[in-house]
Design a protein around this motif. Structure first.
Motif, mmCIF file in Angstrom:
data_model
loop_
_atom_site.group_PDB
_atom_site.id
_atom_site.type_symbol
_atom_site.label_atom_id
_atom_site.label_comp_id
_atom_site.label_asym_id
_atom_site.label_seq_id
_atom_site.Cartn_x
_atom_site.Cartn_y
_atom_site.Cartn_z
ATOM 1 N N ALA A 1 0.838 -1.201 0.000
ATOM 2 C CA ALA A 1 0.000 0.000 0.000
ATOM 3 C C ALA A 1 0.872 1.249 0.000
ATOM 4 O O ALA A 1 0.615 2.211 -0.728
ATOM 5 N N GLY A 2 1.911 1.234 0.825
ATOM 6 C CA GLY A 2 2.822 2.374 0.873
ATOM 7 C C GLY A 2 3.553 2.585 -0.433
ATOM 8 O O GLY A 2 3.751 3.714 -0.879
ATOM 9 N N MET A 3 3.978 1.494 -1.064
ATOM 10 C CA MET A 3 4.705 1.592 -2.329
ATOM 11 C C MET A 3 3.831 2.214 -3.422
ATOM 12 O O MET A 3 4.271 3.092 -4.174
ATOM 13 N N THR A 4 2.585 1.784 -3.493
ATOM 14 C CA THR A 4 1.655 2.335 -4.487
ATOM 15 C C THR A 4 1.435 3.826 -4.253
ATOM 16 O O THR A 4 1.454 4.627 -5.190
ATOM 17 N N ALA A 5 1.251 4.207 -2.992
ATOM 18 C CA ALA A 5 1.057 5.620 -2.655
ATOM 19 C C ALA A 5 2.298 6.436 -3.010
ATOM 20 O O ALA A 5 2.192 7.576 -3.458
ATOM 21 N N GLY A 6 3.483 5.855 -2.836
ATOM 22 C CA GLY A 6 4.716 6.563 -3.148
ATOM 23 C C GLY A 6 4.883 6.839 -4.628
ATOM 24 O O GLY A 6 5.354 7.908 -5.023
ATOM 25 N N VAL A 7 4.506 5.878 -5.462
ATOM 26 C CA VAL A 7 4.597 6.069 -6.913
ATOM 27 C C VAL A 7 3.674 7.195 -7.363
ATOM 28 O O VAL A 7 4.064 8.069 -8.148
ATOM 29 N N VAL A 8 2.439 7.188 -6.865
ATOM 30 C CA VAL A 8 1.477 8.233 -7.221
ATOM 31 C C VAL A 8 1.987 9.599 -6.780
ATOM 32 O O VAL A 8 1.914 10.585 -7.525
ATOM 33 N N ALA A 9 2.532 9.676 -5.556
ATOM 34 C CA ALA A 9 3.041 10.944 -5.036
ATOM 35 C C ALA A 9 4.222 11.453 -5.860
ATOM 36 O O ALA A 9 4.351 12.657 -6.102
ATOM 37 N N SER A 10 5.085 10.553 -6.315
ATOM 38 C CA SER A 10 6.242 10.950 -7.109
ATOM 39 C C SER A 10 5.818 11.588 -8.420
ATOM 40 O O SER A 10 6.369 12.607 -8.848
ATOM 41 N N ILE A 11 4.815 10.997 -9.055
ATOM 42 C CA ILE A 11 4.331 11.524 -10.336
ATOM 43 C C ILE A 11 3.605 12.853 -10.141
ATOM 44 O O ILE A 11 3.825 13.810 -10.888
ATOM 45 N N ALA A 12 2.767 12.918 -9.107
ATOM 46 C CA ALA A 12 1.902 14.084 -8.920
ATOM 47 C C ALA A 12 2.633 15.300 -8.368
ATOM 48 O O ALA A 12 2.302 16.437 -8.720
ATOM 49 N N ALA A 13 3.633 15.103 -7.501
ATOM 50 C CA ALA A 13 4.210 16.272 -6.830
ATOM 51 C C ALA A 13 5.698 16.199 -6.540
ATOM 52 O O ALA A 13 6.402 17.201 -6.640
ATOM 53 N N VAL A 14 6.204 15.027 -6.181
ATOM 54 C CA VAL A 14 7.547 14.962 -5.609
ATOM 55 C C VAL A 14 8.656 15.263 -6.603
ATOM 56 O O VAL A 14 9.546 16.079 -6.329
ATOM 57 N N THR A 15 8.640 14.618 -7.780
ATOM 58 C CA THR A 15 9.759 14.776 -8.709
ATOM 59 C C THR A 15 9.994 16.227 -9.115
ATOM 60 O O THR A 15 11.126 16.726 -9.009
ATOM 61 N N PRO A 16 8.981 16.961 -9.599
ATOM 62 C CA PRO A 16 9.260 18.352 -9.987
ATOM 63 C C PRO A 16 9.673 19.238 -8.817
ATOM 64 O O PRO A 16 10.557 20.093 -8.959
ATOM 65 N N SER A 17 9.068 19.062 -7.632
ATOM 66 C CA SER A 17 9.427 19.912 -6.490
ATOM 67 C C SER A 17 10.827 19.592 -5.990
ATOM 68 O O SER A 17 11.603 20.492 -5.630
ATOM 69 N N GLU A 18 11.211 18.319 -5.991
ATOM 70 C CA GLU A 18 12.566 17.932 -5.591
ATOM 71 C C GLU A 18 13.592 18.424 -6.602
ATOM 72 O O GLU A 18 14.700 18.818 -6.239
ATOM 73 N N ARG A 19 13.227 18.388 -7.872
ATOM 74 C CA ARG A 19 14.120 18.876 -8.927
ATOM 75 C C ARG A 19 14.438 20.355 -8.719
ATOM 76 O O ARG A 19 15.604 20.777 -8.787
ATOM 77 N N ILE A 20 13.412 21.165 -8.436
ATOM 78 C CA ILE A 20 13.609 22.594 -8.223
ATOM 79 C C ILE A 20 14.418 22.846 -6.956
ATOM 80 O O ILE A 20 15.349 23.653 -6.930
ATOM 81 N N LYS A 21 14.068 22.139 -5.873
ATOM 82 C CA LYS A 21 14.793 22.311 -4.604
ATOM 83 C C LYS A 21 16.272 22.002 -4.762
ATOM 84 O O LYS A 21 17.137 22.780 -4.346
ATOM 85 N N THR A 22 16.582 20.854 -5.394
ATOM 86 C CA THR A 22 17.976 20.432 -5.536
ATOM 87 C C THR A 22 18.740 21.371 -6.464
ATOM 88 O O THR A 22 19.896 21.718 -6.200
ATOM 89 N N ALA A 23 18.089 21.791 -7.556
ATOM 90 C CA ALA A 23 18.737 22.718 -8.490
ATOM 91 C C ALA A 23 19.050 24.050 -7.808
ATOM 92 O O ALA A 23 20.118 24.640 -8.026
ATOM 93 N N LEU A 24 18.155 24.537 -6.978
ATOM 94 C CA LEU A 24 18.385 25.794 -6.249
ATOM 95 C C LEU A 24 19.563 25.681 -5.283
ATOM 96 O O LEU A 24 20.408 26.577 -5.199
#
Length: 302
Positions: free
Chosen positions: A115-138
């Motif tokens: 259940a946690g793994m499925t929720a993590g994949v959805v979260a990565s697509i919906a919000a995490v990857t782009p926000s982490e990309r901006i944070k790390t680039a900054l």
């Protein structure tokens, strides 16, 4: 269930809102440690040793760049965390309700992790990857070229130079990290809660914080390589997952995949406790408000 005071009937909107509130609080309060961890994982200049003590990194940055530098990229992370934790608590609660034992209302350890793994994949697509990309680039840009004036400016520049794929740089590493991290964090937390519930152990703020902290330790140790790869992929100029893996091996060898573990442990123990404690508290506030509003709307409609 994720929430201690609530039961399997927690409405989806309550899970979403409470998760978002908890994610924003956790991201802001623990950000200096996240900043230090990210700095250590990025490529450093040859011959210049990288401190392992997160407080030393924070102190050095504070002395040379000021307190504002410690919160560089924080806005992007807070916004991303609100979306990430809102989505993953929502999906985790919904998945748990769908697969829970009808008699006990609990899940097996394996289903908790799934259940946690499925929720993590959805979260990565919906919000995490782009926000982490901006944070790390900054964070990376602040120590080198200083091209980015803010999170919005960084988003604009990356979009113009690389398109939407630029914002999803490091998607593979981020998704692997999120899927495994959410599986271990949510799964461990709920396994502990189910264990305690069966033995009538009171679920209070101290218990919630302790369970969240233990879940944070397990999560960090099991998922650190994915976190390192993600950080390397999402530097200011970006890199593919394969390039990120090669750069870590070239710089530090296999041990490099656990770079920043001490710093991330410090953050996840702290943030894990804050996240779940905040979530439980938010549910206790939001659920009655939502129930009262729904009851009023139904009464007026009838």
């Amino acid at each position: 269930m994720v929430s201690g005071a609530n039961d399997s009937q927690t409405p989806a909107i309550v899970s979403l809102a409470a998760g978002g509130v908890a994610g924003g609080i956790e991201a802001f309060t623990s950000y200096p440690l996240e900043f230090a961890k990210t700095r250590v994982q990025l490529r450093s200049q040859k011959g210049i040793p990288t401190p392992r003590n997160p407080f030393l990194v924070v102190t050095q940055v504070y002395k040379t760049e000021g307190v504002r530098a410690l919160y560089k990229g924080c806005g992007a992370l807070v916004v991303g965390s609100i979306g990430k934790d809102g989505v993953r608590f929502l999906f985790f609660d919904q998945i748990k309700q769908a697969f829970a034992d009808p008699e006990t209302g609990t899940l097996s350890p394996l289903r908790n992790l799934a259940a946690g793994m499925t929720a993590g994949v959805v979260a990565s697509i919906a919000a995490v990857t782009p926000s982490e990309r901006i944070k790390t680039a900054l964070i990376d840009d602040a120590r080198t070229e200083r091209r980015f004036r803010s999170g919005l400016h960084a988003t604009s520049v990356i979009w113009k130079e690389h398109g939407i794929m630029g914002l999803y740089r490091g998607f593979a590493g981020t998704t692997l990290k999120q899927a495994s991290a959410t599986a271990f964090r949510m799964g461990t937390y709920n396994i502990l809660k189910d264990f305690e519930t069966k033995r009538n152990i009171e679920q209070n703020t101290l218990t919630n914080f302790a369970n969240g902290s233990v879940a944070g330790v397990v999560t960090t140790l099991c998922t650190q390589p994915f976190d390192v790869i993600k950080t390397r992929s999402q530097s200011a100029h970006g890199a593919s997952t394969v390039e990120a893996i090669k750069s870590v091996l070239l710089d530090y060898g296999i041990r490099g995949f656990w770079k920043g573990t001490t710093m991330r442990l410090g953050r996840t123990v702290f943030s894990g406790g804050i996240l779940f404690t905040s979530y439980e508290a938010a549910v206790k506030v939001i659920h009655p408000l939502y129930s009262g509003l729904t009851h009023t709307v139904r009464a007026e409609a009838s």
